[in-house]
Design a protein around this motif. Sequence first.
Motif, mmCIF file in Angstrom:
data_model
loop_
_atom_site.group_PDB
_atom_site.id
_atom_site.type_symbol
_atom_site.label_atom_id
_atom_site.label_comp_id
_atom_site.label_asym_id
_atom_site.label_seq_id
_atom_site.Cartn_x
_atom_site.Cartn_y
_atom_site.Cartn_z
ATOM 1 N N LEU A 153 -16.858 -148.294 -2.428
ATOM 2 C CA LEU A 153 -17.388 -147.392 -3.449
ATOM 3 C C LEU A 153 -18.914 -147.462 -3.502
ATOM 4 N N GLU A 154 -19.465 -148.671 -3.372
ATOM 5 C CA GLU A 154 -20.920 -148.821 -3.363
ATOM 6 C C GLU A 154 -21.527 -148.131 -2.145
ATOM 7 N N PHE A 155 -20.854 -148.254 -1.016
ATOM 8 C CA PHE A 155 -21.330 -147.608 0.198
ATOM 9 C C PHE A 155 -21.326 -146.090 0.041
ATOM 10 N N HIS A 156 -20.256 -145.555 -0.557
ATOM 11 C CA HIS A 156 -20.157 -144.104 -0.739
ATOM 12 C C HIS A 156 -21.257 -143.585 -1.658
ATOM 13 N N LYS A 157 -21.622 -144.384 -2.651
ATOM 14 C CA LYS A 157 -22.731 -143.975 -3.526
ATOM 15 C C LYS A 157 -24.045 -143.932 -2.747
ATOM 16 N N ALA A 158 -24.244 -144.896 -1.867
ATOM 17 C CA ALA A 158 -25.494 -144.970 -1.110
ATOM 18 C C ALA A 158 -25.543 -143.954 0.028
ATOM 19 N N PHE A 159 -24.365 -143.642 0.617
ATOM 20 C CA PHE A 159 -24.289 -142.727 1.767
ATOM 21 C C PHE A 159 -23.180 -141.701 1.521
ATOM 22 N N PRO A 160 -23.395 -140.765 0.609
ATOM 23 C CA PRO A 160 -22.322 -139.842 0.212
ATOM 24 C C PRO A 160 -21.824 -138.918 1.314
ATOM 25 N N SER A 161 -22.607 -138.706 2.387
ATOM 26 C CA SER A 161 -22.165 -137.794 3.449
ATOM 27 C C SER A 161 -21.569 -138.524 4.649
ATOM 28 N N VAL A 162 -21.446 -139.831 4.564
ATOM 29 C CA VAL A 162 -20.888 -140.614 5.665
ATOM 30 C C VAL A 162 -19.400 -140.857 5.432
ATOM 31 N N ASP A 163 -18.588 -140.544 6.423
ATOM 32 C CA ASP A 163 -17.146 -140.757 6.321
ATOM 33 C C ASP A 163 -16.824 -142.246 6.380
ATOM 34 N N VAL A 164 -15.803 -142.648 5.639
ATOM 35 C CA VAL A 164 -15.321 -144.032 5.665
ATOM 36 C C VAL A 164 -13.814 -144.011 5.895
ATOM 37 N N THR A 165 -13.355 -144.773 6.864
ATOM 38 C CA THR A 165 -11.929 -144.921 7.138
ATOM 39 C C THR A 165 -11.568 -146.394 7.071
#
Length: 301
Positions: free
Chosen positions: A111-123
Amino acid sequence: MELNQIEAYVSVIREGNFSRAADKLNLTQPAVSQRIANLEVELGGRLLERSGRRLKLTPLGNLFLPYAKRLMSVLADSNRIVKQYQSGQIGHVAVVSLDNMAYFLLRKPMLEFHKAFPSVDVTIRIGNQPKLLNFLYDGTVALGLMAGPVWTTELQVHAQFRTRVLPVASPNHPLAQQAEPLLVSDLFAHTLFRATLNPGVTAVIEQIAEQARPGSGGAVLWVPAVMVIQLLLENQGIAMLPEYYVQDHVVAGRLVYLDIKNLPAMSSQPTLVSLKDAYLDQHNQAFIQLLRSQWPEWLVD
């Protein structure tokens, strides 16, 4: 020497036989056999020996295997980078983890990563230890969260954590309310849930669980660690779990640690790894740093 020959060789080793390797590569079994035969001609010796239905590496095959795996890893890295460039994809972080570690250790960093990099996909993928390694070797993911310690030189350790494994129960459990010091023998009259962790911890739990059969009605209750939490909240028994599994529940008062005087010290070592020579872009590097910073109290390396 052709890449498809090396791919066939590595696939046969990972799958354990020619038939499964052929299915994975969408080839016929004779085609896989021919590719390996051609590779053996190129190298000047046998790579595999058949022993009944089992395959055995020859000395030459054993020597060549790590280099073959490295070649396939480089190929997977190059394919992934080219596809990202051609599709215009900004970035992608892919992690494979043991199920219990994913639930308890990766949620907050993700969740912290998504806040910092909202356009990067995470799987985030789930698998047991062998499946986790296969995902790393075939390039499906760049990072893996596995049970340590890690001994193989083919993996690079990016973060290693160590947490205590402690007996846990509901605050309403009779042992949680007992004033006298607790001993391991006090567990034998109560239901003990056995959850598989690392081999050392599992061995201790197995010994106690066998002796605690009477408290569980004569049975050993072996369940996934993620399932144990709800059972403990319902005051159904006791379990030995890492601190990271139960920290939030203990802080909130929903679960408590039991102080058992003669219980051997146990620990869990979640370890974040990649292939030693794998390319890690800025997003994967950022995810590694977020995971390290999320749990500083347990970080040892």
